[in-house]
Design an enzyme around this catalytic site. Structure first.
Site, PDB file in Angstrom:
ATOM      1  N   LYS A  99      -3.791  21.039  -8.479  1.00  0.00           N
ATOM      2  CA  LYS A  99      -3.245  22.033  -9.408  1.00  0.00           C
ATOM      3  C   LYS A  99      -2.468  21.360 -10.537  1.00  0.00           C
ATOM      4  O   LYS A  99      -1.710  20.422 -10.310  1.00  0.00           O
ATOM      5  CB  LYS A  99      -2.351  23.019  -8.655  1.00  0.00           C
ATOM      6  N   GLU A 139     -11.544   7.111   4.626  1.00  0.00           N
ATOM      7  CA  GLU A 139     -12.763   6.619   3.992  1.00  0.00           C
ATOM      8  C   GLU A 139     -13.947   6.679   4.949  1.00  0.00           C
ATOM      9  O   GLU A 139     -15.049   7.113   4.566  1.00  0.00           O
ATOM     10  CB  GLU A 139     -12.549   5.179   3.517  1.00  0.00           C
ATOM     11  N   GLU A 173       4.946   4.509   3.727  1.00  0.00           N
ATOM     12  CA  GLU A 173       4.488   5.845   4.123  1.00  0.00           C
ATOM     13  C   GLU A 173       5.700   6.750   4.316  1.00  0.00           C
ATOM     14  O   GLU A 173       6.657   6.379   4.999  1.00  0.00           O
ATOM     15  CB  GLU A 173       3.674   5.771   5.407  1.00  0.00           C
ATOM     16  N   ASN A 179      10.125   6.749   0.515  1.00  0.00           N
ATOM     17  CA  ASN A 179       9.504   7.466  -0.593  1.00  0.00           C
ATOM     18  C   ASN A 179       9.101   6.477  -1.680  1.00  0.00           C
ATOM     19  O   ASN A 179       9.917   5.682  -2.146  1.00  0.00           O
ATOM     20  CB  ASN A 179      10.487   8.497  -1.160  1.00  0.00           C
ATOM     21  N   ASP A 234     -12.134   9.605  -2.627  1.00  0.00           N
ATOM     22  CA  ASP A 234     -13.408  10.319  -2.573  1.00  0.00           C
ATOM     23  C   ASP A 234     -13.374  11.523  -3.506  1.00  0.00           C
ATOM     24  O   ASP A 234     -14.360  12.256  -3.602  1.00  0.00           O
ATOM     25  CB  ASP A 234     -13.709  10.787  -1.148  1.00  0.00           C
ATOM     26  N   GLU A 267      -9.069   5.101   7.477  1.00  0.00           N
ATOM     27  CA  GLU A 267      -9.540   6.143   8.392  1.00  0.00           C
ATOM     28  C   GLU A 267     -10.215   7.274   7.616  1.00  0.00           C
ATOM     29  O   GLU A 267     -11.280   7.774   7.986  1.00  0.00           O
ATOM     30  CB  GLU A 267      -8.366   6.714   9.207  1.00  0.00           C
ATOM     31  N   ASP A 322      -3.193  11.909  -1.977  1.00  0.00           N
ATOM     32  CA  ASP A 322      -3.286  13.360  -2.134  1.00  0.00           C
ATOM     33  C   ASP A 322      -3.654  13.664  -3.583  1.00  0.00           C
ATOM     34  O   ASP A 322      -2.961  13.226  -4.509  1.00  0.00           O
ATOM     35  CB  ASP A 322      -1.943  14.000  -1.793  1.00  0.00           C
ATOM     36  N   GLU A 342       0.859  -1.181   0.000  1.00  0.00           N
ATOM     37  CA  GLU A 342       0.000   0.000   0.000  1.00  0.00           C
ATOM     38  C   GLU A 342       0.892   1.226   0.000  1.00  0.00           C
ATOM     39  O   GLU A 342       1.726   1.396   0.894  1.00  0.00           O
ATOM     40  CB  GLU A 342      -0.921   0.028   1.220  1.00  0.00           C
TER      41      GLU A 342
END
Length: 212
Positions: free
Chosen positions: A122, A194, A69, A96, A154, A192, A118, A44
């Site tokens: 832009k 979601e 992460e 990373n 979302d 979390e 994220d 993930e």
């Protein structure tokens, strides 16, 4: 939202090498040794506080999971969750995602999960989106042949962009839901974010795509 800095996070991560992999490049091509089995490996990207990846590991003990992460102050919460769950088929990496090919050989990974990434809305930040073509290159470089990406968000704009990105890359769309929580999809494990977004009435989008 500003991320709360946790100056003690680095020390805590370093104190649990049984759960946190600190030199993943040392395990490149040898992750079966790290997990002490030859089971499939799912990763993930952007594991956050670890709810999704921990619950997946608990539900699927024959599959090995790695949560990647970048933020120390976030992944330390995933570590707390993992310590409590104490599942042997899950490890965490504070690394990373742009450097996946430094950590995994081609074919070492069977599936990639991208959950509530994220959106970088832009246009000038397009290359930072985890479904941008350079990231897709990276995923394909470590996935098995016909490996899959499972993506949830979302953010309608990011979802539409990602579908276009997958299509332009020549990937096969295997599943798509424009309203996951009102679909007949079974076995969904929420993150979390979601849960929070769903409670606000936000629609959840999900797709599964496969490299050809």
């Amino acid at each position: 939202m500003r991320l709360r800095h946790k100056p003690w996070a680095k020390d805590k991560l370093e104190s649990h090498p049984e759960f946190v992999v600190h030199n993943p490049e040392d395990w490149k091509g040898k992750w079966d040794q790290a997990f002490k089995n030859n089971g499939p490996i799912h990763i993930e990207i952007g594991t956050g506080k670890g709810r999704f990846i921990t619950e997946m590991a608990k539900a699927n003990p024959m599959i090995n999971y790695i949560g990647v992460e970048l933020q120390e102050s976030v992944i330390v919460s995933a570590l707390d969750r993992l310590i409590e769950a104490d599942v042997p088929n899950l490890k965490l990496m504070n690394m990373n995602a742009e450097k996946l090919t430094d950590y995994f050989e081609k074919g070492e990974i069977n599936r990639v999960y991208l959950n509530f990434s994220d959106p970088w809305p832009k246009t000038r930040h397009e290359k930072r989106r985890l479904t941008y073509k350079t990231f897709l290159d990276s995923y394909q470089s470590v996935l098995e042949d016909k490996g899959e990406i499972h993506f949830k968000t979302d953010n309608q704009g990011l979802f539409e962009y990602s579908l276009q990105s997958f299509s332009a890359y020549g990937m096969l769309l295997k599943y798509v839901s424009l309203d996951l929580h009102n679909s007949n999809y079974e076995g969904n494990i929420m993150t979390e974010y979601e849960e929070k977004f769903s409670e606000r009435g936000n629609r959840i989008y999900r797709c599964e795509v496969q490299f050809k």
